[in-house]
Design a protein around this motif. Structure first.
Motif, PDB file in Angstrom:
ATOM      1  N   VAL A   1       1.566   7.744 -21.188  1.00 44.23           N
ATOM      2  CA  VAL A   1       1.704   7.843 -19.736  1.00 44.23           C
ATOM      3  C   VAL A   1       0.438   7.331 -19.064  1.00 44.23           C
ATOM      4  O   VAL A   1      -0.648   7.321 -19.651  1.00 44.23           O
ATOM      5  N   GLY A   2       0.582   6.910 -17.825  1.00 40.28           N
ATOM      6  CA  GLY A   2      -0.548   6.444 -17.048  1.00 40.28           C
ATOM      7  C   GLY A   2      -0.090   6.003 -15.680  1.00 40.28           C
ATOM      8  O   GLY A   2       1.111   5.749 -15.466  1.00 40.28           O
ATOM      9  N   ALA A   3      -1.019   5.908 -14.746  1.00 39.26           N
ATOM     10  CA  ALA A   3      -0.659   5.539 -13.383  1.00 39.26           C
ATOM     11  C   ALA A   3      -0.328   4.058 -13.257  1.00 39.26           C
ATOM     12  O   ALA A   3       0.411   3.653 -12.362  1.00 39.26           O
ATOM     13  N   ASN A   4      -0.874   3.228 -14.149  1.00 40.40           N
ATOM     14  CA  ASN A   4      -0.645   1.779 -14.088  1.00 40.40           C
ATOM     15  C   ASN A   4       0.451   1.425 -15.089  1.00 40.40           C
ATOM     16  O   ASN A   4       0.218   1.348 -16.288  1.00 40.40           O
ATOM     17  N   ALA A   5       1.664   1.215 -14.604  1.00 42.90           N
ATOM     18  CA  ALA A   5       2.816   1.002 -15.479  1.00 42.90           C
ATOM     19  C   ALA A   5       2.670  -0.258 -16.331  1.00 42.90           C
ATOM     20  O   ALA A   5       3.047  -0.270 -17.514  1.00 42.90           O
TER      21      ALA A   5
ATOM     22  N   LYS B   1       0.822  -1.203   0.000  1.00 41.77           N
ATOM     23  CA  LYS B   1       0.000   0.000   0.000  1.00 41.77           C
ATOM     24  C   LYS B   1       0.861   1.260   0.000  1.00 41.77           C
ATOM     25  O   LYS B   1       0.590   2.220  -0.731  1.00 41.77           O
ATOM     26  N   ALA B   2       1.930   1.246   0.785  1.00 49.16           N
ATOM     27  CA  ALA B   2       2.808   2.416   0.868  1.00 49.16           C
ATOM     28  C   ALA B   2       3.513   2.669  -0.456  1.00 49.16           C
ATOM     29  O   ALA B   2       3.646   3.824  -0.901  1.00 49.16           O
ATOM     30  N   ALA B   3       3.951   1.585  -1.141  1.00 45.62           N
ATOM     31  CA  ALA B   3       4.673   1.739  -2.409  1.00 45.62           C
ATOM     32  C   ALA B   3       3.746   2.274  -3.497  1.00 45.62           C
ATOM     33  O   ALA B   3       4.129   3.139  -4.291  1.00 45.62           O
ATOM     34  N   ILE B   4       2.514   1.734  -3.524  1.00 43.57           N
ATOM     35  CA  ILE B   4       1.558   2.195  -4.539  1.00 43.57           C
ATOM     36  C   ILE B   4       1.204   3.660  -4.309  1.00 43.57           C
ATOM     37  O   ILE B   4       1.134   4.461  -5.247  1.00 43.57           O
TER      38      ILE B   4
ATOM     39  N   TYR C   1       3.446  10.175  -9.680  1.00 51.83           N
ATOM     40  CA  TYR C   1       2.750  10.374 -10.968  1.00 51.83           C
ATOM     41  C   TYR C   1       2.017  11.716 -10.970  1.00 51.83           C
ATOM     42  O   TYR C   1       2.125  12.496 -11.923  1.00 51.83           O
ATOM     43  N   ASN C   2       1.275  11.985  -9.907  1.00 48.76           N
ATOM     44  CA  ASN C   2       0.499  13.233  -9.854  1.00 48.76           C
ATOM     45  C   ASN C   2       1.398  14.469  -9.780  1.00 48.76           C
ATOM     46  O   ASN C   2       1.059  15.525 -10.326  1.00 48.76           O
TER      47      ASN C   2
END
Length: 265
Positions: free
Chosen positions: A234-238, A10-13, A20-21
């Motif tokens: 680009v996107g949040a889900n690599a 959870k911390a890494a995500i 990203y933001n």
């Protein structure tokens, strides 16, 4: 959603999303502000996302526009040959269709003989047939569009315009080349109106043809606008981004480069 990485805590995500933001999202905003962004819903399956990308890679169409009596086809043929496009001229295609003497060509010939304007629907039918038969997905069109309503009809039924290449020659030079008042008025209310329409959207690349510039100087300017196409994904889900890029590479012929891969090399 987790990406499947072994460090998906959870911390890494949360840290990756914050990065990203803070760093990537502002880049997205920059391209959105200049109409160079295609937003794709990444919530579905990899195949759903790939299909959603398809409209962003529809046929690439450049409208090339110039004033009356300016030979815009000559540089466009060279640009097409150099950069892998197909050049199509609406007037040439209509004449070729009439010369065939069958079907649509007979209809067009009859309308011209009766002094009627060929409807945009027929012109689009001829253009789309030539585009399909070319085996290409990149086009430079000359002689079309000549009015904003033709732009709108083309974008509804064929593809969105990628950019407009405007060969801007002064009125005095157009007159010297033989353009009369009637032709200039028609250009100003028709083709030039389409240039202004796209200029408001930031899609116009102007080629300065003033001062009696020779053909090579004009061509050099036009060629400089035809930059190699580079797409930032680009996107949040690599993992989802990576899969979509792999699909696009296979389907659209792009070369995929990643920062991590370049740094590792």
């Amino acid at each position: 959603a987790k990406s499947g990485r072994i460090d998906d805590t959870k911390a890494a995500i949360t840290k990756r999303l914050n990065t990203y933001n803070r760093q990537t999202r502002p880049v997205v905003d920059v391209y959105a502000a200049c109409n160079s962004l295609s937003d794709v819903d990444g919530a579905g399956t990899s195949e759903d996302v790939f299909r959603a990308c398809d409209p962003a890679f529809a046929p690439k169409v450049i409208f090339a526009v110039a004033g009356p009596n300016y030979d815009v086809a000559a540089p466009c043929k060279r640009l097409a040959a150099q950069f892998g496009y197909t050049h199509l001229d609406a007037a040439d295609l209509l004449r070729a269709e009439v010369a065939r003497g069958v079907g649509l060509g007979l209809t067009i010939e009859r309308m011209i003989g009766d002094g009627m304007i060929v409807p945009v629907e027929l012109t689009l039918e001829v253009l789309t047939s030539a585009m399909r038969g070319s085996g290409n997905d990149k086009f430079i069109l000359t002689g079309f569009p000549r009015a904003v309503d033709e732009v709108q009809a083309f974008e509804r039924s064929v593809a969105a315009c990628s950019s407009v290449l405007y060969f801007d020659a002064p009125e005095a030079e157009l007159r010297a080349a033989g353009a009369d008042d009637r032709a200039l008025r028609a250009f100003q209310t028709g083709s030039l109106a389409t240039v202004n329409f796209f200029a408001l959207q930031g899609f116009v690349r102007r080629v300065d043809c003033s001062g009696g510039k020779d053909a090579e100087a004009v061509y050099a300017q036009a060629a400089a606008t035809m930059k190699s196409e580079c797409v930032f994904v680009v996107g949040a889900n690599a993992d989802r981004v990576a899969q979509s890029c792999a699909n696009l590479r296979a389907s659209c012929g792009f070369v995929r480069l990643t920062c991590d891969g370049l740094l590792a090399a």
